[in-house]
Design a protein around this motif. Structure first.
Motif, PDB file in Angstrom:
ATOM      1  N   GLU A  90     -33.910 -46.439 -76.958  1.00 21.78           N
ATOM      2  CA  GLU A  90     -33.158 -46.808 -78.163  1.00 21.78           C
ATOM      3  C   GLU A  90     -33.948 -46.530 -79.434  1.00 21.78           C
ATOM      4  N   ILE A  91     -35.267 -46.666 -79.369  1.00 22.43           N
ATOM      5  CA  ILE A  91     -36.082 -46.433 -80.565  1.00 22.43           C
ATOM      6  C   ILE A  91     -36.650 -45.016 -80.614  1.00 22.43           C
ATOM      7  N   GLY A  92     -36.164 -44.162 -79.714  1.00 19.43           N
ATOM      8  CA  GLY A  92     -36.493 -42.746 -79.805  1.00 19.43           C
ATOM      9  C   GLY A  92     -37.603 -42.230 -78.910  1.00 19.43           C
ATOM     10  N   CYS A  93     -38.037 -42.989 -77.936  1.00 21.03           N
ATOM     11  CA  CYS A  93     -39.074 -42.524 -77.010  1.00 21.03           C
ATOM     12  C   CYS A  93     -38.401 -41.934 -75.772  1.00 21.03           C
ATOM     13  N   PRO A  94     -38.597 -40.660 -75.515  1.00 24.74           N
ATOM     14  CA  PRO A  94     -37.891 -40.002 -74.414  1.00 24.74           C
ATOM     15  C   PRO A  94     -38.526 -40.205 -73.031  1.00 24.74           C
ATOM     16  N   ASP A  95     -39.601 -40.968 -72.948  1.00 28.10           N
ATOM     17  CA  ASP A  95     -40.309 -41.130 -71.676  1.00 28.10           C
ATOM     18  C   ASP A  95     -39.419 -41.732 -70.591  1.00 28.10           C
ATOM     19  N   THR A  96     -39.707 -41.358 -69.360  1.00 31.56           N
ATOM     20  CA  THR A  96     -38.973 -41.914 -68.220  1.00 31.56           C
ATOM     21  C   THR A  96     -39.836 -42.900 -67.444  1.00 31.56           C
ATOM     22  N   GLU A  97     -41.087 -43.070 -67.890  1.00 33.94           N
ATOM     23  CA  GLU A  97     -42.012 -44.015 -67.280  1.00 33.94           C
ATOM     24  C   GLU A  97     -42.558 -44.928 -68.354  1.00 33.94           C
ATOM     25  N   LEU A  98     -42.841 -46.165 -67.976  1.00 33.26           N
ATOM     26  CA  LEU A  98     -43.415 -47.095 -68.939  1.00 33.26           C
ATOM     27  C   LEU A  98     -44.849 -46.696 -69.282  1.00 33.26           C
ATOM     28  N   PRO A  99     -45.246 -46.876 -70.539  1.00 30.39           N
ATOM     29  CA  PRO A  99     -46.636 -46.593 -70.907  1.00 30.39           C
ATOM     30  C   PRO A  99     -47.581 -47.624 -70.281  1.00 30.39           C
ATOM     31  N   GLU A 100     -48.858 -47.339 -70.288  1.00 31.06           N
ATOM     32  CA  GLU A 100     -49.863 -48.222 -69.686  1.00 31.06           C
ATOM     33  C   GLU A 100     -49.784 -49.656 -70.206  1.00 31.06           C
ATOM     34  N   ASN A 101     -49.471 -49.813 -71.488  1.00 27.11           N
ATOM     35  CA  ASN A 101     -49.479 -51.154 -72.069  1.00 27.11           C
ATOM     36  C   ASN A 101     -48.204 -51.950 -71.768  1.00 27.11           C
ATOM     37  N   LEU A 102     -47.336 -51.419 -70.921  1.00 29.09           N
ATOM     38  CA  LEU A 102     -46.129 -52.144 -70.506  1.00 29.09           C
ATOM     39  C   LEU A 102     -45.991 -52.173 -68.982  1.00 29.09           C
ATOM     40  N   ARG A 103     -47.108 -52.262 -68.297  1.00 30.83           N
ATOM     41  CA  ARG A 103     -47.068 -52.223 -66.832  1.00 30.83           C
ATOM     42  C   ARG A 103     -46.979 -53.604 -66.201  1.00 30.83           C
ATOM     43  N   THR A 104     -47.463 -54.642 -66.867  1.00 30.63           N
ATOM     44  CA  THR A 104     -47.422 -55.973 -66.251  1.00 30.63           C
ATOM     45  C   THR A 104     -46.193 -56.741 -66.733  1.00 30.63           C
ATOM     46  N   ARG A 105     -45.832 -57.733 -65.978  1.00 34.03           N
ATOM     47  CA  ARG A 105     -44.678 -58.574 -66.316  1.00 34.03           C
ATOM     48  C   ARG A 105     -44.880 -59.247 -67.678  1.00 34.03           C
ATOM     49  N   ASP A 106     -46.087 -59.781 -67.921  1.00 30.20           N
ATOM     50  CA  ASP A 106     -46.361 -60.440 -69.205  1.00 30.20           C
ATOM     51  C   ASP A 106     -46.238 -59.467 -70.374  1.00 30.20           C
ATOM     52  N   GLN A 107     -46.760 -58.264 -70.206  1.00 27.50           N
ATOM     53  CA  GLN A 107     -46.650 -57.258 -71.266  1.00 27.50           C
ATOM     54  C   GLN A 107     -45.184 -56.924 -71.543  1.00 27.50           C
ATOM     55  N   GLN A 108     -44.410 -56.806 -70.488  1.00 31.34           N
ATOM     56  CA  GLN A 108     -42.996 -56.480 -70.649  1.00 31.34           C
ATOM     57  C   GLN A 108     -42.239 -57.607 -71.337  1.00 31.34           C
ATOM     58  N   LEU A 109     -42.518 -58.859 -70.946  1.00 31.19           N
ATOM     59  CA  LEU A 109     -41.858 -59.997 -71.587  1.00 31.19           C
ATOM     60  C   LEU A 109     -42.241 -60.089 -73.067  1.00 31.19           C
ATOM     61  N   ASN A 110     -43.506 -59.835 -73.378  1.00 33.50           N
ATOM     62  CA  ASN A 110     -43.939 -59.846 -74.774  1.00 33.50           C
ATOM     63  C   ASN A 110     -43.241 -58.744 -75.574  1.00 33.50           C
ATOM     64  N   PHE A 111     -43.101 -57.580 -74.973  1.00 35.09           N
ATOM     65  CA  PHE A 111     -42.427 -56.460 -75.638  1.00 35.09           C
ATOM     66  C   PHE A 111     -40.961 -56.798 -75.912  1.00 35.09           C
ATOM     67  N   ILE A 112     -40.286 -57.334 -74.914  1.00 39.23           N
ATOM     68  CA  ILE A 112     -38.870 -57.690 -75.071  1.00 39.23           C
ATOM     69  C   ILE A 112     -38.710 -58.774 -76.141  1.00 39.23           C
ATOM     70  N   THR A 113     -39.584 -59.771 -76.124  1.00 40.42           N
ATOM     71  CA  THR A 113     -39.515 -60.832 -77.122  1.00 40.42           C
ATOM     72  C   THR A 113     -39.794 -60.286 -78.518  1.00 40.42           C
ATOM     73  N   GLY A 114     -40.771 -59.420 -78.623  1.00 48.68           N
ATOM     74  CA  GLY A 114     -41.076 -58.810 -79.920  1.00 48.68           C
ATOM     75  C   GLY A 114     -39.929 -57.973 -80.442  1.00 48.68           C
TER      76      GLY A 114
END
Length: 81
Positions: free
Chosen positions: A41-65
């Motif tokens: 949605e924000i324009g990143c065409p990647d099909t894999e998550l970057p290194e900083n979004l690999r853990t559950r906590d990182q993902q929850l923080n990203f979604i909350t942010g």
């Protein structure tokens, strides 16, 4: 017209917390898929998550942010002082 230098971003933290609590119940694969959706949605065409979004906590923080940003509002600095 209001000068861009005269605005501030105010976050709707209550709504962002609600989103976070809803996603805490999600599986890891659901979290990963939603993070990829946000990235697209924000324009990143990647099909894999970057290194900083690999853990559950990182993902929850990203979604909350992202929710904080999405539910935020831009206000004139003078109207909040």
């Amino acid at each position: 017209m209001t000068s861009p230098a005269m605005t501030v971003f105010r976050v709707n933290q209550q709504r962002a917390k609600q989103v976070s609590l809803e996603w805490e119940r999600a599986s890891y694969s659901e979290l990963s898929a939603y993070c990829l959706h946000i990235l697209r949605e924000i324009g990143c065409p990647d099909t894999e998550l970057p290194e900083n979004l690999r853990t559950r906590d990182q993902q929850l923080n990203f979604i909350t942010g992202f929710a904080s940003f999405a539910f935020g509002e831009v206000l004139n600095v003078q109207s909040i002082n």
